[in-house]
Design a protein around this motif. Sequence first.
Motif, short mmCIF file in Angstrom:
data_model
loop_
_atom_site.label_atom_id
_atom_site.label_comp_id
_atom_site.label_asym_id
_atom_site.label_seq_id
_atom_site.Cartn_x
_atom_site.Cartn_y
_atom_site.Cartn_z
N CYS A 1 121.48 -88.11 123.67
CA CYS A 1 121.87 -89.32 124.38
C CYS A 1 121.52 -89.14 125.86
CB CYS A 1 123.36 -89.60 124.23
SG CYS A 1 123.88 -89.82 122.51
N GLN B 1 121.03 -94.62 128.32
CA GLN B 1 121.47 -95.08 126.99
C GLN B 1 120.36 -95.00 125.94
OE1 GLN B 1 123.43 -98.90 127.36
NE2 GLN B 1 125.14 -98.01 128.48
N GLN B 2 119.23 -94.40 126.30
CA GLN B 2 118.21 -94.12 125.29
C GLN B 2 118.73 -93.05 124.34
OE1 GLN B 2 114.67 -95.25 124.83
NE2 GLN B 2 115.35 -94.33 122.93
N ARG B 3 118.57 -93.28 123.06
CA ARG B 3 119.01 -92.31 122.05
C ARG B 3 117.80 -91.83 121.25
NH1 ARG B 3 124.55 -92.07 121.06
NH2 ARG B 3 125.73 -93.56 122.33
N GLU C 1 117.06 -89.58 117.79
CA GLU C 1 117.63 -88.92 116.62
C GLU C 1 116.53 -88.20 115.85
OE1 GLU C 1 119.93 -90.21 112.58
OE2 GLU C 1 120.86 -90.81 114.48
N ASP D 1 129.63 -81.04 118.96
CA ASP D 1 129.01 -81.09 120.28
C ASP D 1 128.17 -79.84 120.50
OD1 ASP D 1 130.12 -83.54 121.03
OD2 ASP D 1 131.98 -82.58 121.67
N CYS E 1 110.05 -88.46 125.89
CA CYS E 1 111.23 -87.75 126.39
C CYS E 1 110.86 -86.35 126.90
CB CYS E 1 112.29 -87.65 125.31
SG CYS E 1 113.03 -89.24 124.83
N VAL F 1 122.18 -85.19 129.93
CA VAL F 1 121.84 -85.43 128.52
C VAL F 1 122.86 -84.73 127.63
CG1 VAL F 1 120.09 -85.20 126.73
CG2 VAL F 1 119.41 -85.60 129.10
N THR F 2 123.45 -85.47 126.72
CA THR F 2 124.38 -84.88 125.76
C THR F 2 123.73 -84.81 124.39
OG1 THR F 2 125.38 -87.03 125.24
CG2 THR F 2 126.38 -85.75 127.03
N SER F 3 124.22 -83.91 123.55
CA SER F 3 123.64 -83.75 122.22
C SER F 3 124.74 -83.44 121.21
CB SER F 3 122.60 -82.62 122.21
OG SER F 3 123.17 -81.39 122.61
N ARG F 4 124.54 -83.96 120.00
CA ARG F 4 125.48 -83.72 118.89
C ARG F 4 124.67 -83.40 117.65
NH1 ARG F 4 130.69 -85.17 119.32
NH2 ARG F 4 130.91 -85.90 117.17
N GLU G 1 121.27 -85.74 117.52
CA GLU G 1 121.21 -86.93 118.35
C GLU G 1 121.28 -86.54 119.82
OE1 GLU G 1 123.17 -91.34 118.37
OE2 GLU G 1 124.57 -89.66 118.46
#
Length: 580
Positions: free
Chosen positions: A179, A183-185, A187, A144, A224, A130-133, A177
């Motif tokens: 990710c 590909q579920q996002r 926000e 990031d 989530c 899982v990435t986050s911004r 956000e």
Amino acid sequence: MPDTASTDVFHAKAIWEWLEPLCLQGGVNLEFKPAGSTSWPVLLDDAIVDQALIVDVSAVPTLEEPLARGDQFHLIGHVMGALVRTAPLTVIERLADDRRIQFRCSYPEYISTIHRRGTFRAPFRAEMGVTSRLTPTANGPAVDTEIRNLSLGGCLLAMRLVDAVSLTPDQPIDALELCFPNQQRLELKGRVRHIRTNDDWTLALVGLEFDELPIDSERLLWYCVKEIEREGARSALTSDKPLEPSLLFLLPQGRRPHPVSSITSTATPATGSDNAIARRLRKIADYLNAQSLQLQNGGLMASSLLSRHADTLVSLGAQSRESLLYALGYLESEPVGVQHALAVAVRAVDLARWQGHDNETLKAMAASALVHDLGKASLPAALLESRVPLSEAQRALLPAHVQRVSERLADCRWLSPEISTSVLEQVNERLDGSGYPRGLRAEAIGDLGRMVAVVDVIDALTRARADREAWALVDAYRHVLGHADVFDNVWAQRYVRLFGVIPVGSLVKYASGALAWVQRLDAQGRPSQVHMVLNANSRQRRLDLVLAQRGLDQLGRLEGVVEPREYGLSLSGSASRASA
């Protein structure tokens, strides 16, 4: 938002995935209807999908009678912070076992899971992918981050120190956000609850509190959080019947994602990484960012770290002053305040060493100069970013930043109070009494205070500010030398003589079109070694050539210092085969 959130799970396999951890970890209670009555500890021995549960009540033999006569009951337990409660259950049969009291019971029609917002945090792991911004302001850049945990009420992020220094407690956040691999996002909006550093002062840990969400967004967040918890439980289980991977953490092709790189692995820019001195300066920059966060949140001055970094600056300057001056150019990605603090500390120590001061004095000067502006983080942003001259009321707020740091430095027992006062408390004083915090006049300002004031103002003038563009170095020199009633003229002349009008680290242009970074100066203040990176007449071709002595003659006449941005250059972004 309420303090708890609940959802019901009806799918038989999904119910089993929640109950299976309870079979392994124990901690199940049995409660008869109606809800809220007394509960007793029991064991959930097995969960057979869509068929039955096996419950062991040997620890409480008195339960055998009500269960045998068909009284309905619930099973209650905790799975990764969630309270799990089954639908009403009844006994199907007692199992034949002389040593234990076991019952085969009905499989639950559904289970309810309840999360407590204030206590439960679903922890992330790198292999979840899982990435986050984070986008702090509507028009600002996204940065990031590394998400550490998530709940219905907020989350914890790890960030580079350089990205966190501009945040303040209770600051609204435009967007976070997340990710997921499938590909579920997700926000979210919210505000900063707290900012602190990790234990080794290499990262900022930022707690966010989420705003009230629309019902659909809250359901997605809840989903989530639940799936993160389930994925954590799946990895922790050693059962022969492991949980299926959550689709949330699988790529669209069904494969597992690569683990997310820790933010610590990208905290230091790769550019210029071959300059050992620049790497050491970045460590000091990290300390200054972390110390700024500590002070903003009521923390103390880290005396031992400040001592170590002051020693480093003094040592690097003694080994090769020009290499140290050159390495300052690699700090372009740091906050302007950090760049300024390091530049003032390096040049003030260099100037004082040239005048014969001993190492003990140099160390105290370096330490005081490094932190002299850290207290500004506590001043109102409107004051620091004002595009018009400050009003009298605004100017009256300035002394507070000096006092804030001065009070914290009192804990640094190794630091000379006399030198600390001269540097920290007199750097903003002016000979005509127009400075702060005390409005001292000429005779009341010490020699080191006069010197550091010159170093500070020249560096400040040559950096862009909200109310003006950066000045050319020559214009800054003219300003300081032309105001002998404000700045000490002797120290101003010494500064110009030592650092020159074409200082180490500046970009110069030659008549041939060659653009080069100045690495060394001769006794007359002219470049004696440069790193050529571009020919202005052929900008597509980048160069990487270090020239010294006679090699400089082929470049033609030196035309002067130029602005790197005009040519799309930066020292940290240029190839650097050789250190100064």
